[in-house]
Design a protein around this motif. Sequence first.
Motif, PDB file in Angstrom:
ATOM      1  N   PHE A  64      52.742 -87.902  23.456  1.00  0.00           N
ATOM      2  CA  PHE A  64      53.183 -89.265  23.764  1.00  0.00           C
ATOM      3  C   PHE A  64      52.244 -89.964  24.706  1.00  0.00           C
ATOM      4  CE2 PHE A  64      56.794 -89.640  21.345  1.00  0.00           C
ATOM      5  CZ  PHE A  64      57.365 -88.406  21.254  1.00  0.00           C
ATOM      6  N   ASP A  65      51.737 -89.193  25.653  1.00  0.00           N
ATOM      7  CA  ASP A  65      50.795 -89.816  26.575  1.00  0.00           C
ATOM      8  C   ASP A  65      49.574 -90.292  25.831  1.00  0.00           C
ATOM      9  OD1 ASP A  65      51.510 -87.601  29.349  1.00  0.00           O
ATOM     10  OD2 ASP A  65      52.375 -89.506  28.712  1.00  0.00           O
ATOM     11  N   ARG A  67      50.335 -93.418  23.972  1.00  0.00           N
ATOM     12  CA  ARG A  67      50.484 -94.558  24.872  1.00  0.00           C
ATOM     13  C   ARG A  67      49.133 -95.024  25.363  1.00  0.00           C
ATOM     14  NH1 ARG A  67      53.641 -92.685  29.312  1.00  0.00           N
ATOM     15  NH2 ARG A  67      54.829 -91.508  27.793  1.00  0.00           N
ATOM     16  N   LYS A  68      48.330 -94.062  25.816  1.00  0.00           N
ATOM     17  CA  LYS A  68      47.026 -94.421  26.351  1.00  0.00           C
ATOM     18  C   LYS A  68      46.190 -95.117  25.283  1.00  0.00           C
ATOM     19  CE  LYS A  68      43.715 -93.238  29.554  1.00  0.00           C
ATOM     20  NZ  LYS A  68      43.877 -93.935  30.747  1.00  0.00           N
ATOM     21  N   GLU A  86      47.154 -96.844  22.776  1.00  0.00           N
ATOM     22  CA  GLU A  86      47.604 -98.214  22.516  1.00  0.00           C
ATOM     23  C   GLU A  86      47.155 -99.148  23.617  1.00  0.00           C
ATOM     24  OE1 GLU A  86      51.481 -97.189  19.836  1.00  0.00           O
ATOM     25  OE2 GLU A  86      51.769 -97.914  21.875  1.00  0.00           O
ATOM     26  N   GLU A  87      47.221 -98.627  24.828  1.00  0.00           N
ATOM     27  CA  GLU A  87      46.728 -99.435  25.940  1.00  0.00           C
ATOM     28  C   GLU A  87      45.288 -99.821  25.734  1.00  0.00           C
ATOM     29  OE1 GLU A  87      48.730 -97.286  29.537  1.00  0.00           O
ATOM     30  OE2 GLU A  87      46.816 -98.174  30.117  1.00  0.00           O
TER      31      GLU A  87
END
Lengths: 703, 96
Positions: A222-223, A226-227, A229-230
């Motif tokens: 998940f990290d 998320r990263k 996408e950032e």
Amino acid sequence: MMARTIDFAQGWRIMQIGITKLEKHVEGLPGNSINSEQYIKLYTTVYVMCTQKPPHDHTEKLYNKYCEVLEEYTKSTALPSLRKTYDDEYMLLRVLLERWSIHKKMVRRLSRIFHYLDRYFVYRNSLLSLEEVGLACFVDMVYNTLQRRVREAVIAIVDKEREGDDTDIDRALLENIKDIYVEIGMGNMKRYEQDLESFMLEGTASYYSRKASRWIQEYSYFDYIRKSEECVKKEKKRMSHYLYASSEPELVKKVEHELFVVYANKLLEKKHSEFREIAGGLEPITNMFKQHVEDTDGQDTAAIRKVIEVHDKYIVYVTKCLENQTIFHKSLKEAFKFFCSKAVSGSSLSAESLATICDRIIILKKWASEELSDEAIEKVVKFLAYISDDKDLFAEFYKKKLARRLLLNRDASYDHERRIITKLKQQFGGNFTYKMEGMVTDLTLSRQYQNSFDEYVASNPAAKPGIDFNVTLLTTSVWPSYKTFDVNLPSEMVKCVEIFKVFYEAKHKRRKLTWLHSLDTCHINGKFDQKPIDLIVSTHQAAVLLLFNTRDQLNYTDIQTQLNLSHEDLVWVLHSLSCAKYKILIKEPATETVSKNDVFEVNSKFTSRMGRVKIPLSHVDERKKVVEYVNNDRRYAIEASIVRIMKGKKVLGHEQLVSQCVKQLSGMFKPDVKAIKTRIEELIARDYLERDKMNPNMFRYLA
Amino acid sequence: MRETVKLISMEGFEFVIDREAAMVSQTIRSMLTSPGGFSESKEGVVTFPDISTTILEKICQYFYWSIQYSRGKETEFHIEPELTLELMMAANYLHT
């Protein structure tokens, strides 16, 4: 208008002065601005030189001179400053920018002066316009040699920014640099695209591929997502500075490719393995359950319910967060399988417990509505689908409990049961549930029979049984097998049996009735000292008790001869009457077990608060029997499957046979490989198969 | 607020016309609009040592006529025949 002709050398001298001045001017040196007079002069000179009659028509020469001038100029000024190496990328870019703007100025001024050339000469001879010449000059001499360095500088700066080093990013500078590329294209974006854009895209791609390879190790699934996408978001914002909007989709695609696509497989693996870890997190829960269940064994339901809760939670997890991919369902399934196969305090969270759960759910009146209990059942059933290698075991247990429920609970609505069976059918197929359906049908039929029997009795005075008497008809194949006790019934009961037999044979000539007295219940009214109490007992117990109608005291052997029961069965019955909770009979000696020398008499002092007492028969552990039964069944199923496969294939190797067998039977249970092997040997012994003479691993089907 | 420019002929005659009119000549226009300015863009004075007064006068008239014409007023521009050649050459020079 002037009349004098200007000699080229002369004319050019004039021009040169002006040009030198101009050069100085654009370099920013003061005092060199060209006023209108000088401008006119220069302009006129050009004009005249071009309009003179040949051989003084110096147009071409002028044009060439113009080009020369520009080249010279660029060479002497721009190149040297740019050839230097700069430590700081910024310096290089800034210098470039400066020189470019100066050059532009120069070109513009100069071309204005020489403008007359543009009007006719250039046009007529399809030459590069003055401006174009100027640009080309710059491009050839400066741009081409430098641009690699330039773009490397740019990407270095961008990378710095990506790393978060935001402090002195001169975004305006980058934008201007970008503009250079576009302007150099002179109208089309090819230069921009080829030189800057593609390079930047590649640089971006390599940057992110480096990052991704690191992140994939470091971050959890998940990290990472998320990263990534950032980063995509940031890049979109960032790129407006150093690239044109047209490049955006390409850029985003590249970034995404590097981050996601390339690692797609790995990501999936990650998910998978992380899920296993999550599943491994079920370990502590297992231990918790173990504790739980060790405390009270009635806690089975609670434990299972908890497991179902956890399972539900993870299902939601999988469907929502992990996009419902099959790979996760698989891992979830495996996780739970693994978890459930671990023994939870000895009794595995197995088919049996699940069946028990279902049973309790159905019986327990605490469900406010049937819908709720339906839901609960559904959950259990779904759960079952995940874990059970022993679906047939579950089926057997369920059937047994269903039978008990059906037989003991005469007035129940069977609709509820039917609904549940339908659910099971959806889950497991008709094969699984057809017997269960049969059981429910039997009961409804029985009721009809009962009605017609009652009518028959009412209309037929000779056929009066004398006591109230209900019969439930069960189809043998459908119901679990029950042990039949052949017992000598008391005469009253015998009469009933006979009457029913007559009635039934009239209806169905060729059917055989076997009486299962172990499942019966009798209501006996016992006249005790204090008050008469109704006793609800099984037929055997009733038989024993009725013996005491004629005698006060009986010893063991008497009872046995009268009733003709086996020793075990009799012990069992007597035990329930004399050594259990309700002591209807007094046993001498008053030990806990019944032996052959015991003497029994009626306990006239027996009483109870309630008017009606149920005397249960101590519960035999049916579990072992059920397991045995199922194992036998399985043996047949394996054999049947092997024969089916061999019949189809005629010749097959050992491994393939085993794997096909497993596949075929996977709907019901997971066959043990050893068991399959044994069955194969058996079938060979019975001449269904034979071993190939050449290759002992191959089998052939014998018709 | 109309700006004006001054055009000076070879004899030194000064013709003051609107900036807009002067812009009809490409040459004058590029002179006046170059960035960072030739000094005349600040001053607004252009000297034509090669153009006679008569011609320059005619040219100024032409500028105004041209603007009028482009605005829809279609009148005729009369040119005295003896001026024609010189006028043409001037026009060429001034890129008009």
